[in-house]
Design a protein around this motif. Structure first.
Motif, short mmCIF file in Angstrom:
data_model
loop_
_atom_site.label_atom_id
_atom_site.label_comp_id
_atom_site.label_asym_id
_atom_site.label_seq_id
_atom_site.Cartn_x
_atom_site.Cartn_y
_atom_site.Cartn_z
N PRO A 331 0.81 -12.97 -8.06
CA PRO A 331 -0.05 -11.91 -8.87
C PRO A 331 0.00 -10.68 -8.02
N LEU A 332 -0.42 -9.68 -8.71
CA LEU A 332 -0.57 -8.40 -8.06
C LEU A 332 -2.04 -8.01 -7.73
N SER A 333 -2.48 -8.45 -6.32
CA SER A 333 -3.76 -7.98 -6.11
C SER A 333 -4.33 -6.85 -5.22
N PHE A 334 -3.18 -6.14 -5.00
CA PHE A 334 -3.49 -4.63 -4.48
C PHE A 334 -4.06 -4.74 -3.05
N VAL A 335 -3.53 -5.90 -2.32
CA VAL A 335 -3.88 -5.80 -0.92
C VAL A 335 -3.65 -4.61 -0.07
N GLU A 336 -4.33 -4.09 0.61
CA GLU A 336 -4.63 -3.27 1.67
C GLU A 336 -3.92 -1.73 0.84
N VAL A 337 -3.82 -1.66 -0.32
CA VAL A 337 -3.44 -0.40 -1.01
C VAL A 337 -4.46 0.74 -0.71
N ASP A 338 -3.98 1.84 -0.15
CA ASP A 338 -4.83 2.88 0.19
C ASP A 338 -5.34 3.59 -1.26
N ARG A 339 -6.63 3.76 -1.34
CA ARG A 339 -7.13 4.17 -2.44
C ARG A 339 -6.61 5.63 -2.72
N ASP A 340 -6.74 6.68 -1.78
CA ASP A 340 -6.09 7.95 -2.15
C ASP A 340 -4.76 7.76 -2.52
N MET A 341 -3.83 7.25 -1.94
CA MET A 341 -2.32 7.23 -2.36
C MET A 341 -2.34 6.69 -3.75
N TYR A 342 -3.12 5.44 -4.07
CA TYR A 342 -3.14 5.06 -5.43
C TYR A 342 -3.61 6.13 -6.53
N LEU A 343 -4.69 6.91 -6.08
CA LEU A 343 -5.11 7.97 -7.09
C LEU A 343 -4.42 9.02 -7.32
N LYS A 344 -3.65 9.21 -6.09
CA LYS A 344 -2.55 10.50 -6.30
C LYS A 344 -1.32 10.11 -6.99
N GLY A 345 -0.92 8.84 -6.82
CA GLY A 345 0.08 8.24 -7.72
C GLY A 345 -0.27 8.48 -9.40
N THR A 346 -1.65 7.99 -9.57
CA THR A 346 -2.31 8.06 -10.96
C THR A 346 -2.11 9.70 -11.45
N LEU A 347 -2.48 10.60 -10.58
CA LEU A 347 -2.65 12.11 -10.93
C LEU A 347 -1.30 12.47 -10.98
N GLY A 348 -0.28 12.02 -10.50
CA GLY A 348 1.24 12.19 -10.86
C GLY A 348 1.63 12.07 -12.09
#
Length: 466
Positions: A331-348
């Motif tokens: 599964p993909l459980s988003f372990v240790e994923v940085d919130r700000d980087m995830y949001l920046k990717g979504t904004l992209g």
């Protein structure tokens, strides 16, 4: 033309990424050749001098034979790099491609410098399943290798059921953390396993965690009924939004206008168009043959459309696991994923219709998640520098907790108190590492903490282990 601060930060980011690959330092010639930056030698030296002053780089050798080396393995998006995208050294590194770095640079500009945009229907409509692919053949092959499990040839959903208790905690906590939920990992365990809410946490945060638990159970317990269809996605939203949105809004496609905070993107406003694009998303994701491409496709297009009043990213993160569950992949459980980087990717995706940065996050996140659940590791992983730095303190804390047979609540309080001796920027990360080690402790690993077997057995009973 005088370089802007954003350009300088971008160049420093590229140099940082390059030096990551030189374990024993690089000469100025190595850096010129490897970065691909069109900088004059004196300009490059100024950038290196600035990095030395920032504590990112140190120089060794003598004039004419100087080597530049990272002081430590800093993140690919580091203090002083990309302007406001500041992360301390405890943040895990996400290796960014040049395309991902370009998205990050553009999306990190002040909002007044970014062009307002609306929903681009062609971004979705022009995608041709199994002809176009956001993930390359090499990336898909890598993901397949990472995701392979011992249940690969068994009935759909077998593997997720085998690891369900751990998955409930990991995915509930990490997905909620990406929504700025402040529950700790042990707080989450107490809530999911025992129904005990954490002190000084809001009802909203507790509800968010529990909704994730019920949504994951919904996806895992009846894999034959779970498909990329309207029933699954709307009911998944209803569970995740329970007691967080009005009853009428749960599971219902949006009929109101919504805005995106800190973005120049405006989603569709006409309900009929939202309905049409939602149906196209379902049709296309069902036509995609590769489970990883299906997962990433939903992470791109569900948040971009914003089909519901709220909770859209949460829906996309859990829905991304549908195809992985059906194929018994990790599964993909988003372990240790940085919130700000995830949001920046979504904004992209929102503002540029570019998936590069979000894909970098997705690839890294899946590698970390798969490692969490792998039963057999083919290679020795690189040690985590943060854990290495605090090894003695982590080991001492675990030894004390287990040897004294503390309950989960006692351990949680003790860890929080112990973390206060460390710099503020390290406290949350320290607690996360100790929580993770405790939840991973088992009959085959407890001796490494010099814990007597009798003490371990007493602690295990207290934790209902696990």
């Amino acid at each position: 033309m005088k370089p802007t601060p954003a350009n300088i930060n971008y160049e420093i980011g590229v140099i940082c990424n390059t030096l990551q690959t030189y374990s024993y330092g690089a000469t100025i010639e190595d850096i010129e050749k490897s970065t691909g930056l069109s900088l004059q030698r004196r300009t490059l030296l100024r950038r290196l001098t600035k990095m030395i002053a920032q504590g990112l780089v140190e120089s060794n050798g003598r004039p004419g034979a100087t080597f530049y080396q990272l002081v430590q393995q800093v993140p690919y998006y580091s203090p002083g790099v990309f302007g406001n995208v500041l992360h301390d050294e405890s943040t895990p590194s996400i290796p960014l491609t040049q395309e991902g770095m370009d998205v990050l640079r553009r999306i990190s500009q002040p909002i007044t410098m970014r062009k307002p945009v609306g929903y681009n229907t062609d971004f979705l409509v022009s995608y041709r399943p199994n002809i176009d692919s956001y993930l390359s053949a090499i990336e898909l092959e890598k993901l397949a290798g990472l995701g392979k499990t011992t249940a690969i040839n068994q009935l759909p959903g077998t593997y997720a059921k085998e690891i369900l208790q751990r998955l409930l905690i990991d995915l509930s906590w990490n997905s909620s953390r990406l929504e700025d939920n402040t529950y700790s990992l042990l707080d989450t365990h107490l809530l999911i396993a025992d129904g005990k809410t954490a002190d000084n946490k809001s009802v909203l945060e507790s509800q968010m965690i529990l909704n994730h638990k019920y949504a994951i159970q919904f996806l895992v317990q009846s894999p034959y009924d779970i498909k990329f269809d309207r029933f699954t996605i709307t009911n998944l939203h209803a569970i995740l939004a329970d007691n967080l949105l009005d009853n009428e809004a749960r599971g219902r496609l949006r009929t109101i206008m919504v805005g995106i905070g800190a973005s120049v993107y405006t989603p569709l406003t006409i309900p009929q168009q939202v309905e049409e694009m939602f149906n196209i998303i379902l049709a296309k994701v069902n036509a995609i043959k590769n489970p990883f491409e299906q997962a990433f496709f939903l992470m791109v297009h569900l948040p971009y459309l914003q089909p519901f009043d709220d909770v859209n990213k949460r829906v996309s993160r859990l829905a991304a696991n549908i195809s992985l569950n059906q194929h018994n992949l990790s599964p993909l459980s988003f372990v240790e994923v940085d919130r700000d980087m995830y949001l920046k990717g979504t904004l992209g995706v929102y503002e540029l219709n570019r998936v590069d940065l979000l894909k970098d996050v997705f690839m890294w996140a899946y590698e970390r998640s798969a490692a969490r659940y792998a039963t057999i590791r083919q290679t020795v992983k690189a040690p985590a520098l943060f854990k290495f730095r605090y090894t003695r303190e982590i080991h001492s804390l675990i030894t004390h907790i287990v040897s004294n047979a503390m309950t989960i609540q006692q351990a949680n309080d003790y860890i929080k108190q112990a973390s206060k001796q460390f710099p503020l920027k390290d406290q949350q990360k320290f607690m996360e590492y100790v929580d993770t080690e405790l939840l991973s402790l088992n009959d085959n690993t407890f001796a490494m903490y010099f814990i007597p077997p009798t003490a371990y057995e007493q602690w295990k009973k207290k934790w209902g282990k696990l």
